[in-house]
Design a protein around this motif. Structure first.
Motif, PDB file in Angstrom:
ATOM      1  N   GLU A  58      -2.146  14.653 -26.457  1.00 23.92           N
ATOM      2  CA  GLU A  58      -1.369  13.817 -25.764  1.00 23.92           C
ATOM      3  C   GLU A  58      -0.043  13.547 -25.985  1.00 23.92           C
ATOM      4  OE1 GLU A  58      -1.974   9.070 -24.794  1.00 23.92           O
ATOM      5  OE2 GLU A  58      -3.396   9.901 -26.188  1.00 23.92           O
ATOM      6  N   ALA A  59       0.302  13.860 -27.267  1.00 27.56           N
ATOM      7  CA  ALA A  59       1.732  13.776 -27.591  1.00 27.56           C
ATOM      8  C   ALA A  59       2.494  15.126 -27.433  1.00 27.56           C
ATOM      9  CB  ALA A  59       1.964  13.376 -29.146  1.00 27.56           C
ATOM     10  N   GLY A  60       1.582  16.291 -27.606  1.00 28.87           N
ATOM     11  CA  GLY A  60       2.220  17.480 -27.699  1.00 28.87           C
ATOM     12  C   GLY A  60       2.357  18.012 -26.079  1.00 28.87           C
ATOM     13  N   TYR A  61       1.734  17.271 -25.158  1.00 24.48           N
ATOM     14  CA  TYR A  61       2.139  17.801 -23.741  1.00 24.48           C
ATOM     15  C   TYR A  61       3.542  17.407 -23.340  1.00 24.48           C
ATOM     16  CZ  TYR A  61      -2.628  19.353 -22.630  1.00 24.48           C
ATOM     17  OH  TYR A  61      -3.955  20.407 -22.613  1.00 24.48           O
ATOM     18  N   ALA A  62       3.906  16.186 -23.830  1.00 21.48           N
ATOM     19  CA  ALA A  62       5.512  15.787 -23.573  1.00 21.48           C
ATOM     20  C   ALA A  62       6.552  16.722 -24.032  1.00 21.48           C
ATOM     21  CB  ALA A  62       5.462  14.364 -23.875  1.00 21.48           C
ATOM     22  N   ALA A  63       6.031  17.352 -25.235  1.00 22.55           N
ATOM     23  CA  ALA A  63       7.155  18.191 -25.932  1.00 22.55           C
ATOM     24  C   ALA A  63       7.238  19.540 -25.398  1.00 22.55           C
ATOM     25  CB  ALA A  63       6.749  18.377 -27.207  1.00 22.55           C
ATOM     26  N   LEU A  64       6.043  20.020 -24.486  1.00 16.97           N
ATOM     27  CA  LEU A  64       6.095  21.314 -23.748  1.00 16.97           C
ATOM     28  C   LEU A  64       7.379  21.790 -22.921  1.00 16.97           C
ATOM     29  CD1 LEU A  64       2.325  21.767 -22.602  1.00 16.97           C
ATOM     30  CD2 LEU A  64       3.644  22.525 -24.451  1.00 16.97           C
ATOM     31  N   ARG A  65       8.024  20.645 -22.441  1.00 20.11           N
ATOM     32  CA  ARG A  65       9.262  20.850 -21.757  1.00 20.11           C
ATOM     33  C   ARG A  65      10.457  21.521 -22.577  1.00 20.11           C
ATOM     34  NH1 ARG A  65      12.177  15.734 -21.805  1.00 20.11           N
ATOM     35  NH2 ARG A  65      11.238  14.318 -23.135  1.00 20.11           N
ATOM     36  N   VAL A  75      -4.430  24.695 -28.258  1.00 24.64           N
ATOM     37  CA  VAL A  75      -5.193  23.641 -28.401  1.00 24.64           C
ATOM     38  C   VAL A  75      -6.567  23.584 -28.936  1.00 24.64           C
ATOM     39  CG1 VAL A  75      -6.110  21.731 -26.813  1.00 24.64           C
ATOM     40  CG2 VAL A  75      -4.207  22.752 -26.171  1.00 24.64           C
ATOM     41  N   HIS A  76      -7.093  22.761 -29.778  1.00 25.54           N
ATOM     42  CA  HIS A  76      -7.786  22.744 -30.716  1.00 25.54           C
ATOM     43  C   HIS A  76      -8.696  21.194 -30.557  1.00 25.54           C
ATOM     44  CE1 HIS A  76     -10.511  23.768 -34.735  1.00 25.54           C
ATOM     45  NE2 HIS A  76     -11.195  23.861 -33.497  1.00 25.54           N
ATOM     46  N   GLY A  77      -9.476  21.070 -29.675  1.00 23.65           N
ATOM     47  CA  GLY A  77     -10.132  19.809 -29.667  1.00 23.65           C
ATOM     48  C   GLY A  77      -8.779  18.896 -29.129  1.00 23.65           C
ATOM     49  N   GLU A  78      -8.792  17.566 -29.733  1.00 17.85           N
ATOM     50  CA  GLU A  78      -7.798  16.834 -29.581  1.00 17.85           C
ATOM     51  C   GLU A  78      -6.281  17.147 -30.119  1.00 17.85           C
ATOM     52  OE1 GLU A  78      -8.136  14.314 -27.072  1.00 17.85           O
ATOM     53  OE2 GLU A  78     -10.129  15.370 -26.989  1.00 17.85           O
ATOM     54  N   ARG A  79      -6.234  18.281 -30.789  1.00 21.23           N
ATOM     55  CA  ARG A  79      -5.104  18.583 -31.388  1.00 21.23           C
ATOM     56  C   ARG A  79      -4.058  19.785 -30.577  1.00 21.23           C
ATOM     57  NH1 ARG A  79      -3.139  14.981 -34.708  1.00 21.23           N
ATOM     58  NH2 ARG A  79      -2.130  16.583 -36.163  1.00 21.23           N
ATOM     59  N   MET A  80      -3.124  19.782 -30.754  1.00 12.95           N
ATOM     60  CA  MET A  80      -2.355  20.826 -29.933  1.00 12.95           C
ATOM     61  C   MET A  80      -1.117  21.404 -31.234  1.00 12.95           C
ATOM     62  SD  MET A  80       0.787  20.680 -26.900  1.00 12.95           S
ATOM     63  CE  MET A  80      -0.771  20.282 -25.679  1.00 12.95           C
ATOM     64  N   ARG A  81      -1.218  22.623 -31.064  1.00 12.97           N
ATOM     65  CA  ARG A  81      -0.549  23.341 -32.201  1.00 12.97           C
ATOM     66  C   ARG A  81       0.561  24.299 -31.440  1.00 12.97           C
ATOM     67  NH1 ARG A  81      -6.146  25.665 -34.778  1.00 12.97           N
ATOM     68  NH2 ARG A  81      -6.471  23.725 -35.987  1.00 12.97           N
ATOM     69  N   LEU A  82       1.884  23.865 -31.912  1.00  7.63           N
ATOM     70  CA  LEU A  82       2.926  24.553 -31.295  1.00  7.63           C
ATOM     71  C   LEU A  82       3.498  25.443 -32.276  1.00  7.63           C
ATOM     72  CD1 LEU A  82       2.991  21.290 -30.322  1.00  7.63           C
ATOM     73  CD2 LEU A  82       4.362  22.266 -28.766  1.00  7.63           C
ATOM     74  N   LEU A  83       3.864  26.878 -31.890  1.00 11.03           N
ATOM     75  CA  LEU A  83       4.332  27.682 -32.913  1.00 11.03           C
ATOM     76  C   LEU A  83       5.757  27.638 -32.834  1.00 11.03           C
ATOM     77  CD1 LEU A  83       1.479  28.711 -32.528  1.00 11.03           C
ATOM     78  CD2 LEU A  83       2.428  31.109 -32.795  1.00 11.03           C
ATOM     79  N   VAL A  84       6.486  27.570 -34.136  1.00 13.60           N
ATOM     80  CA  VAL A  84       7.842  27.535 -34.399  1.00 13.60           C
ATOM     81  C   VAL A  84       8.170  28.512 -35.124  1.00 13.60           C
ATOM     82  CG1 VAL A  84       7.843  25.172 -33.684  1.00 13.60           C
ATOM     83  CG2 VAL A  84       7.526  25.669 -36.220  1.00 13.60           C
ATOM     84  N   ASP A 168      11.896  15.516 -32.435  1.00 15.51           N
ATOM     85  CA  ASP A 168      12.271  14.338 -31.935  1.00 15.51           C
ATOM     86  C   ASP A 168      11.319  13.953 -30.794  1.00 15.51           C
ATOM     87  OD1 ASP A 168      13.856  11.763 -32.034  1.00 15.51           O
ATOM     88  OD2 ASP A 168      14.937  12.533 -30.501  1.00 15.51           O
ATOM     89  N   THR A 169      11.283  14.737 -29.748  1.00 16.06           N
ATOM     90  CA  THR A 169      10.445  14.327 -28.717  1.00 16.06           C
ATOM     91  C   THR A 169       8.710  14.127 -29.318  1.00 16.06           C
ATOM     92  OG1 THR A 169      11.549  15.740 -27.266  1.00 16.06           O
ATOM     93  CG2 THR A 169       9.246  15.117 -26.504  1.00 16.06           C
ATOM     94  N   MET A 170       8.300  15.080 -30.124  1.00 14.05           N
ATOM     95  CA  MET A 170       6.886  15.057 -30.610  1.00 14.05           C
ATOM     96  C   MET A 170       6.896  13.620 -31.385  1.00 14.05           C
ATOM     97  SD  MET A 170       5.565  18.715 -31.516  1.00 14.05           S
ATOM     98  CE  MET A 170       6.434  19.111 -32.620  1.00 14.05           C
TER      99      MET A 170
END
Length: 190
Positions: A58-65, A75-84, A168-170
């Motif tokens: 839910e928090a990760g979708y806002a950071a995609l921008r 995405v794994h279940g209710e968790r989002m994994r963003l590669l940095v 900051d967004t996340m």
């Protein structure tokens, strides 16, 4: 009498032959150049080519921008994994402090050097139910290090997503999710 020092072998242990049917491992290792961990389930080694920031989906979708269109996201279940960019996991605590989020408990974690994550199946294959999946799969034939969020002042390439804005967004979104969940809890009176 001179003490004898036992000889230490520097010969690496033999590698087990790769399973010819293990297309997912071959895709990660041969086509993307990513290291995988030994054993099952298939896991990607972090800290070499990339690190991972993990948040509630839910928090990760806002950071995609704040990510470029080629930045891989799973995405794994209710968790989002963003590669940095590799090293980003080490920067997270300092960034959170600098952004004045360090004192709050956020559901924002980082996986860096020495860690691993479950590998989603390649985009052309289906995984088992509940397994990690690529929301934005990695692209073959591109240098992922040049596309991942990094600290702008530390060698970021023009157009590379900014790690500070992303964190900051996340953090903001993780805090909002936490507050929303806390407000949804019934009050307990004794």
């Amino acid at each position: 009498m001179v003490p004898t020092v036992p000889l230490v072998s520097t010969v690496p242990l033999p590698r087990r032959p790769r399973d010819p049917d293990d297309r997912a491992r071959r895709w990660y290792e041969d086509e993307l150049g990513w290291a995988t961990a030994f054993g099952e389930p298939l896991r990607l080694v972090t800290g070499l080519r990339f690190d991972v920031l993990e948040v509630p989906a839910e928090a990760g979708y806002a950071a995609l921008r704040h990510l470029g269109p080629a930045s891989p996201v799973a995405v794994h279940g209710e968790r989002m994994r963003l590669l940095v960019a590799a090293g980003g996991a080490d920067e997270l605590p300092g960034l959170l402090d600098w952004l004045e989020w360090g004192a709050l408990p956020l559901d924002l974690t980082a996986v860096g050097a020495g860690g691993h994550i479950e590998a989603p199946p390649p985009p052309d294959r289906n995984g088992s139910q509940g397994a990690a999946v690529w929301l934005r799969p990695p692209e073959t034939g591109c240098e992922i290090e040049l596309l991942l969020p990094t600290l702008s002042a530390v060698g970021g390439v023009a157009g590379t997503p900014d790690l500070v804005r992303l964190v900051d967004t996340m953090a903001t979104q993780c805090h909002r999710v936490r507050l929303r969940r806390a407000c949804a809890q019934p009050l307990a009176f004794s």
